[in-house]
Design a protein around this motif. Structure first.
Motif, PDB file in Angstrom:
ATOM      1  N   UNK A 236      64.003  82.065  53.814  1.00 14.73           N
ATOM      2  CA  UNK A 236      64.935  81.220  54.572  1.00 14.73           C
ATOM      3  C   UNK A 236      65.119  79.857  53.923  1.00 14.73           C
ATOM      4  N   UNK A 237      64.017  79.247  53.474  1.00  8.40           N
ATOM      5  CA  UNK A 237      64.118  77.915  52.881  1.00  8.40           C
ATOM      6  C   UNK A 237      64.698  77.967  51.475  1.00  8.40           C
ATOM      7  N   UNK A 238      64.312  78.969  50.685  1.00  6.70           N
ATOM      8  CA  UNK A 238      64.846  79.060  49.316  1.00  6.70           C
ATOM      9  C   UNK A 238      66.348  79.337  49.348  1.00  6.70           C
ATOM     10  N   UNK A 409      73.719  74.003  66.516  1.00 11.98           N
ATOM     11  CA  UNK A 409      74.187  72.987  65.576  1.00 11.98           C
ATOM     12  C   UNK A 409      73.485  73.059  64.228  1.00 11.98           C
ATOM     13  N   UNK A 410      72.383  73.805  64.139  1.00 12.15           N
ATOM     14  CA  UNK A 410      71.671  73.959  62.870  1.00 12.15           C
ATOM     15  C   UNK A 410      72.065  75.239  62.150  1.00 12.15           C
ATOM     16  N   UNK A 411      73.164  75.851  62.578  1.00 12.70           N
ATOM     17  CA  UNK A 411      73.666  77.099  61.983  1.00 12.70           C
ATOM     18  C   UNK A 411      72.673  78.247  62.116  1.00 12.70           C
ATOM     19  N   UNK A 412      71.851  78.203  63.158  1.00 14.37           N
ATOM     20  CA  UNK A 412      70.948  79.305  63.462  1.00 14.37           C
ATOM     21  C   UNK A 412      71.590  80.190  64.532  1.00 14.37           C
ATOM     22  N   UNK A 441      66.375  81.470  81.004  1.00 14.09           N
ATOM     23  CA  UNK A 441      66.524  82.788  80.396  1.00 14.09           C
ATOM     24  C   UNK A 441      65.152  83.263  79.917  1.00 14.09           C
ATOM     25  N   UNK A 442      65.109  84.489  79.445  1.00 10.98           N
ATOM     26  CA  UNK A 442      63.865  85.083  78.969  1.00 10.98           C
ATOM     27  C   UNK A 442      63.939  85.215  77.452  1.00 10.98           C
ATOM     28  N   UNK A 443      62.888  84.772  76.764  1.00 10.71           N
ATOM     29  CA  UNK A 443      62.766  84.942  75.317  1.00 10.71           C
ATOM     30  C   UNK A 443      61.869  86.148  75.073  1.00 10.71           C
ATOM     31  N   UNK A 444      62.383  87.125  74.371  1.00 11.57           N
ATOM     32  CA  UNK A 444      61.650  88.371  74.161  1.00 11.57           C
ATOM     33  C   UNK A 444      61.629  88.706  72.679  1.00 11.57           C
ATOM     34  N   UNK A 445      60.487  89.094  72.183  1.00 12.72           N
ATOM     35  CA  UNK A 445      60.353  89.456  70.774  1.00 12.72           C
ATOM     36  C   UNK A 445      60.861  90.875  70.552  1.00 12.72           C
ATOM     37  N   UNK A 446      61.459  91.104  69.386  1.00 14.05           N
ATOM     38  CA  UNK A 446      61.873  92.451  69.024  1.00 14.05           C
ATOM     39  C   UNK A 446      60.635  93.334  68.823  1.00 14.05           C
ATOM     40  N   UNK A 447      60.733  94.561  69.239  1.00 16.19           N
ATOM     41  CA  UNK A 447      59.668  95.526  69.010  1.00 16.19           C
ATOM     42  C   UNK A 447      59.900  96.259  67.692  1.00 16.19           C
ATOM     43  N   UNK A 454      71.155  92.518  65.439  1.00 10.28           N
ATOM     44  CA  UNK A 454      72.413  91.940  64.969  1.00 10.28           C
ATOM     45  C   UNK A 454      72.205  90.759  64.051  1.00 10.28           C
ATOM     46  N   UNK A 455      71.054  90.077  64.145  1.00  9.32           N
ATOM     47  CA  UNK A 455      70.771  88.921  63.288  1.00  9.32           C
ATOM     48  C   UNK A 455      69.329  89.020  62.807  1.00  9.32           C
ATOM     49  N   UNK A 456      69.039  88.232  61.777  1.00 11.59           N
ATOM     50  CA  UNK A 456      67.676  88.193  61.241  1.00 11.59           C
ATOM     51  C   UNK A 456      66.868  87.170  62.020  1.00 11.59           C
TER      52      UNK A 456
END
Length: 683
Positions: A236-238, A409-412, A441-447, A454-456
């Motif tokens: 992501x940073x590179x 606003x951070x393009x995330x 809302x609920x924040x849930x991790x992908x299994x 749809x996104x990384x």
């Protein structure tokens, strides 16, 4: 027939418990929320279709259930209503209990009025609007106050410390060229995969990956005035620093014919100073690993600045390779008890893969509570809705639930799922392209078993009934627009200028100048909005009105031609309609018809004439019965192919059997055709 007797409400007392009353609901008014349609119930012998929703007046909530055709018709009518708040009056409904709570159902006399102009609806609207609401504001800026440490302080962290994140300012002394600068991952799951026997095989998905995705992983040596550590820069940073992906770098290396070498773009990271947030793991604390992963890399710091956290030393540091060890006067601790001793890593012996044998059981991982999903009641995000879509069943039916894609606003970007239980309410509040403040809302991790992402991102958002969405303006104030269209006689383009640039354009266009006004727009942005190409302004956009340029003079000379001027006028988006009488309309001639560019016949089509072609025609019933001489060509090729066509026809229609053959295709009206003749005739 004797009618059943009921007690009156006025006669009810507390001394008796066997009362029997009949109640009839005259009408009830409320706002519709939480609509669930097309619910199939098979509790009885016959299947029923239910439509459920809640009726609310901000004080109480009442459940409503509509059955079969009545509910289906109500749901279809409700879809056509585009208001965000929908109020209804339900007349003559049946009151019952469902799961211990009051519930309204319909019967033959039930009537529902949607957004009627009744005084009770107006009173309810005013009461809801007057209720105090939480003031919408932008969420506070997330502050990550990680401690600022030097390299020596990071290396001397005690083993009993817990995992944490720290900041440091270091210079990239060396980029390791002998290590792999990227790794391959599965295209379905985020697992890293390696090439075995010439193919990429994902163990988690149990499938072969023909062409995997690739991510940056650059090994570097970074230093400050106190020491040197190894830091791994992640994808992501590179990608952000280089503004390129792995595939972009590979293409540039292919064009420069430097395949197999270390990319020159990554070598440019050397001698740059970065503010890096390191992820201190248990391997670094307890196992003595001196290789750290970069959690976040901020923009590079100017090399002339003092980036030493101690602040008491000079900004210039010595090169790690030029440090004179003789200054220590051989006063170093014994290597056997030194805390900086490099500990050997455990050698992992590869095991042969046996596809017929049983797979070993996976080690049971401890569940991380941060990844199981938590209700984020204290979080508030300000995002733009950039996409909305629904899934479909195998039969092509759309789900009630839907998905949206959010951009901050951070393009995330992050994916949000709206389940069916709250899809009706939230869909009316969500508009693609708008900026919204979202909370609860609920924040849930992908299994690992989730096959669609749809996104990384590691997490997704789940909206609930308590989720609040409030639309706000992007800049906090209303934006000004200047909309117009430009044409050169062949095509027409829409243009939209914004804010200060729009005010400058309006001020310039109102000045007295030669008409028609010819504009030159330089450095504009071309974008697609609602399937239309629109030109907008950016920071470097300039416009020139009636500029002294040869293209402006040429277009003005062309406008003096009446035919060209008429063609330009036909490209207008809209024209003002004239008010004519019936007699005037009947007296209009052909000059009144607007001729567009469609009258121009391309010259390339005229080149088809006077050349031999073999054409396959489709003969319809209208050609035979109505003697229509216009045929539809289904295939065309150069030259004459009559002989091949006749042989093919004879081969398909002749047979050695003396009996009549049958066909499953019935071509009505073609039974009288003579297939052996070159002309289309009847017997």
């Amino acid at each position: 027939m004797e009618l059943e007797k009921f007690d009156s409400i006025e006669a009810l007392t507390t001394t008796r418990f066997d009362w029997k009353c009949r109640l009839r609901l005259q009408y009830v008014v409320g706002e519709i929320r939480n609509v669930r349609a097309n619910i199939k119930s098979t509790k009885t012998d016959s299947e029923k279709v239910l439509t459920k929703f809640d009726l609310c007046d901000e004080r109480h909530t009442l459940a409503v259930t509509l059955f079969d055709d009545f509910g289906t018709q109500f749901e279809q009518t409700l879809r056509c209503c585009k208001d965000q708040q929908v109020f209804v009056i339900i007349c003559a409904a049946k009151i019952g209990l469902y799961e211990g709570l009051p519930n309204l159902t319909n019967y033959s006399a039930t009537r529902i009025y949607i957004n009627p102009g009744h005084y009770s609806v107006r009173q309810l609207r005013e009461r809801i609007a007057a209720m105090p609401r939480a003031k919408a504001g932008s969420p506070p800026v997330e502050e990550m106050n990680f401690p600022m440490l030097t390299v020596k302080q990071i290396q001397s962290l005690p083993p009993e410390s817990s995992e944490c994140k720290v900041n440091c300012k270091v210079r990239v002394t060396k980029v390791e060229e002998n290590a792999n600068w990227y790794y391959a991952i599965c295209t379905k799951c985020p697992a890293e995969i390696v090439k075995e026997n010439g193919v990429f095989n994902c163990i988690n998905c149990k499938r072969i990956i023909p062409y995997p995705d690739k991510r940056f992983r650059v090994c570097t040596l970074c230093s400050d005035s106190t020491g040197t550590i190894a830091i791994i820069f992640l994808d992501e940073d590179v990608s952000r620093i280089l503004e390129k992906t792995v595939f972009d770098v590979e293409v540039e290396m292919f064009e420069a014919k430097t395949e197999g070498q270390f990319p020159q773009q990554l070598k440019e990271l050397q001698n740059e100073v970065y503010d890096i947030t390191l992820n201190i793991t248990a391997d670094n604390l307890k196992k003595g690993s001196k290789v750290y992963e970069a959690f976040q890399i901020l923009d590079k710091v100017e090399s002339g600045g003092n980036f030493d956290p101690s602040g008491g030393k000079h900004s210039e540091m010595a090169d790690a390779i030029s440090v004179d060890l003789g200054d220590d006067n051989m006063n170093t601790p014994n290597t056997g008890i030194s805390s900086t001793k490099t500990r050997p890593r455990v050698h992992i012996e590869p095991l042969p893969f046996d596809p017929k044998g049983a797979s070993p059981a996976k080690a049971i991982k401890k569940e991380n509570p941060e990844k199981t999903g938590f209700h984020a009641t204290n979080l508030k995000i300000k995002v733009r809705v950039i996409r909305l879509w629904r899934g479909t069943t195998k039969k092509g039916e759309e789900f009630t639930s839907f998905n949206i894609l959010l951009l901050d606003c951070k393009n995330s970007t992050i994916h949000a799922f709206i389940p069916a239980v709250c899809a009706y309410d939230l869909e009316r509040q969500i508009m693609v392209g708008t900026v919204n403040i979202i909370s609860d809302f609920i924040v849930q991790a992908y299994k690992d078993t989730d096959g669609f992402r749809s996104v990384r991102a590691a997490n997704q958002l789940i909206f609930t009934k308590e989720t609040k969405i409030q639309q706000v303006d992007e800049h906090g104030e209303a934006q000004e627009q200047a909309k117009f269209a430009i044409t050169d006689g062949s095509s027409l383009w829409k243009v939209t200028f914004w804010d200060k640039f729009a005010r400058l354009f309006v001020k310039a266009i109102w000045e007295k100048m030669e008409t028609p006004v010819i504009i030159i727009i330089a450095g504009c942005r071309v974008q697609n909005f609602n399937n239309e190409v629109i030109l907008t302004n950016v920071a470097g956009t300039k416009f020139y009105l009636n500029y002294d340029h040869h293209s402006v003079k040429h277009l003005r000379r062309m406008l003096k031609d009446p035919d060209f001027a008429k063609k330009v006028a036909a490209n207008n988006i809209s024209t003002k309609a004239e008010l004519l009488t019936v007699q005037q309309i009947q007296s209009l001639d052909k000059e009144f018809i607007q001729q567009g560019p469609s009258n121009h016949f391309p010259h390339c089509f005229s080149l088809l004439a006077q050349k031999p072609y073999t054409i396959k025609l489709e003969i319809n019933e209208i050609n035979i019965n109505s003697k229509c001489t216009l045929y539809w060509a289904t295939n065309i090729c150069h030259g004459f192919k009559l002989e091949c066509t006749e042989d093919k026809v004879e081969q398909t229609v002749t047979t050695n059997d003396t009996e009549a053959t049958t066909s499953t295709v019935d071509l009505q009206g073609l039974s009288g055709l003579n297939c052996n003749s070159s002309a289309i005739t009847k017997d």
